[in-house]
Write an enzyme that holds these catalytic residues in place. Sequence first.
Site, PDB file in Angstrom:
ATOM      1  N   SER A 159      56.569  16.135   0.224  1.00 30.01           N
ATOM      2  CA  SER A 159      57.093  17.446  -0.149  1.00 30.01           C
ATOM      3  C   SER A 159      56.158  18.564   0.323  1.00 30.01           C
ATOM      4  O   SER A 159      55.977  18.754   1.527  1.00 30.01           O
ATOM      5  CB  SER A 159      57.351  17.503  -1.660  1.00 30.01           C
ATOM      6  OG  SER A 159      58.025  18.682  -2.023  1.00 30.01           O
ATOM      7  N   LEU A 160      55.517  19.270  -0.585  1.00 32.32           N
ATOM      8  CA  LEU A 160      54.547  20.294  -0.211  1.00 32.32           C
ATOM      9  C   LEU A 160      53.513  19.750   0.776  1.00 32.32           C
ATOM     10  O   LEU A 160      53.070  20.453   1.693  1.00 32.32           O
ATOM     11  CB  LEU A 160      53.824  20.804  -1.461  1.00 32.32           C
ATOM     12  CG  LEU A 160      52.514  21.561  -1.215  1.00 32.32           C
ATOM     13  CD1 LEU A 160      52.802  22.931  -0.658  1.00 32.32           C
ATOM     14  CD2 LEU A 160      51.672  21.604  -2.466  1.00 32.32           C
TER      15      LEU A 160
ATOM     16  N   GLN B  55      53.036  18.311  -5.272  1.00 35.01           N
ATOM     17  CA  GLN B  55      52.802  18.774  -6.638  1.00 35.01           C
ATOM     18  C   GLN B  55      52.710  17.590  -7.604  1.00 35.01           C
ATOM     19  O   GLN B  55      53.426  16.611  -7.465  1.00 35.01           O
ATOM     20  CB  GLN B  55      53.935  19.704  -7.068  1.00 35.01           C
ATOM     21  CG  GLN B  55      53.927  21.028  -6.325  1.00 35.01           C
ATOM     22  CD  GLN B  55      54.930  22.003  -6.888  1.00 35.01           C
ATOM     23  OE1 GLN B  55      54.672  22.703  -7.854  1.00 35.01           O
ATOM     24  NE2 GLN B  55      56.095  22.060  -6.268  1.00 35.01           N
TER      25      GLN B  55
ATOM     26  N   ARG C 232      57.487  29.914  -0.899  1.00 35.20           N
ATOM     27  CA  ARG C 232      58.335  28.745  -1.152  1.00 35.20           C
ATOM     28  C   ARG C 232      58.371  28.447  -2.646  1.00 35.20           C
ATOM     29  O   ARG C 232      59.435  28.230  -3.226  1.00 35.20           O
ATOM     30  CB  ARG C 232      57.787  27.556  -0.370  1.00 35.20           C
ATOM     31  CG  ARG C 232      58.527  26.230  -0.546  1.00 35.20           C
ATOM     32  CD  ARG C 232      57.852  25.176   0.325  1.00 35.20           C
ATOM     33  NE  ARG C 232      58.497  23.867   0.289  1.00 35.20           N
ATOM     34  CZ  ARG C 232      58.165  22.856  -0.509  1.00 35.20           C
ATOM     35  NH1 ARG C 232      57.170  23.007  -1.379  1.00 35.20           N
ATOM     36  NH2 ARG C 232      58.796  21.703  -0.449  1.00 35.20           N
TER      37      ARG C 232
ATOM     38  N   HIS D 137      64.304  19.455  -4.483  1.00 30.57           N
ATOM     39  CA  HIS D 137      64.936  18.539  -3.532  1.00 30.57           C
ATOM     40  C   HIS D 137      66.344  18.108  -3.935  1.00 30.57           C
ATOM     41  O   HIS D 137      66.708  16.941  -3.820  1.00 30.57           O
ATOM     42  CB  HIS D 137      64.037  17.325  -3.287  1.00 30.57           C
ATOM     43  CG  HIS D 137      62.687  17.699  -2.782  1.00 30.57           C
ATOM     44  ND1 HIS D 137      62.497  18.268  -1.542  1.00 30.57           N
ATOM     45  CD2 HIS D 137      61.465  17.640  -3.362  1.00 30.57           C
ATOM     46  CE1 HIS D 137      61.203  18.519  -1.371  1.00 30.57           C
ATOM     47  NE2 HIS D 137      60.562  18.162  -2.465  1.00 30.57           N
TER      48      HIS D 137
ATOM     49  N   GLN E  90      64.357  20.271   3.979  1.00 31.38           N
ATOM     50  CA  GLN E  90      63.586  19.518   2.983  1.00 31.38           C
ATOM     51  C   GLN E  90      63.706  20.122   1.586  1.00 31.38           C
ATOM     52  O   GLN E  90      63.685  19.408   0.591  1.00 31.38           O
ATOM     53  CB  GLN E  90      62.113  19.479   3.411  1.00 31.38           C
ATOM     54  CG  GLN E  90      61.208  18.629   2.547  1.00 31.38           C
ATOM     55  CD  GLN E  90      59.909  19.332   2.211  1.00 31.38           C
ATOM     56  OE1 GLN E  90      59.897  20.341   1.517  1.00 31.38           O
ATOM     57  NE2 GLN E  90      58.810  18.772   2.694  1.00 31.38           N
TER      58      GLN E  90
END
Length: 316
Positions: free
Chosen positions: A93-94, A12, A118, A202, A251
């Site tokens: 991440s994503l 993102q 998510r 996170h 994660q």
Amino acid sequence: MGKAIGMMFPGQGSQAVGMLSDMAADHAAIGIAFAEASAALGEDLWALIQSGPAEDLDRTENTQPALLTASVALWRAWRAAGGEAPVMAAGHSLGEYSALVAAESMSLSDAVVLVRERGRLMQEAVPKGEGGMAAILGLDAEQVEQCCAQAAGDGVVSPANYNAPGQVVIAGDAAAVERAIAACKAAGAKRAMALSVSVPSHCRLMAPAAEHFAARLESVQIAEPRFPIIQNLDAQASTDADGIRRRLLAQLHSPVRWTQSVAAMGEHDVGLLVECGPGKVLAGLVKRIDREIEVVGLGDRAGFALALEKVREMAA
């Protein structure tokens, strides 16, 4: 410089209204990927990224499927154009989900529904305005960790992204993040600034999201990836479904170890990293992590052509 090619997939922050419009005109694979993802979600993702509005695209539950599809679309265009498969890949991440789709570990239709959920669960985990994130520049990771520990008090604040040497993002309760910003400034940070985000990603505040996400993740079929994916949790590659699933779940509430992930690829002789997604965020981070690794991006025509040229040069 190493001889191997690696791939990296952004998270993102790389989204923008109008992204990939020129690339879609050149590569049929992009439209096909968006049609597949849109059918899985029951809505027109391509219309969202082309027309916006930006505030809708920037909503976490929309950003995640839109960016994942954009990255997978570029991956498919890359392969259709003769682009080489990498020896390994990583996603920020994503982007880890995008990497897994590229490696045929999960399907695009499964992944796009999964990351929509998510995003929704992440948004619901912390009421709007109660969480925050901040970028800390000019302190090493240990200094940032110490500042967070002294600022936390009864709240939560901790490193969320180890993005590059001297660049760490923190996340947690809004008040604790503000205290940590002040502590980092006092410790000599060049910059310590709050980020405009709706979710404190996170960190421990995402644990409730992970609890609810576990069942959905368990329902998705995960195969052994065709190439190793260096995962965010520990900068290690999983090759089995259980290991991949465990790391994806952890994660959500653990920091993204991007610096270590890039270093891991460098240790495996990766000399060219191709950013497979819109924007150039990850390319900028890699230049701060390891100047021996060359970086190119597929997000526009010029970058796509340059990446193909670089790969052919390395193969010659």
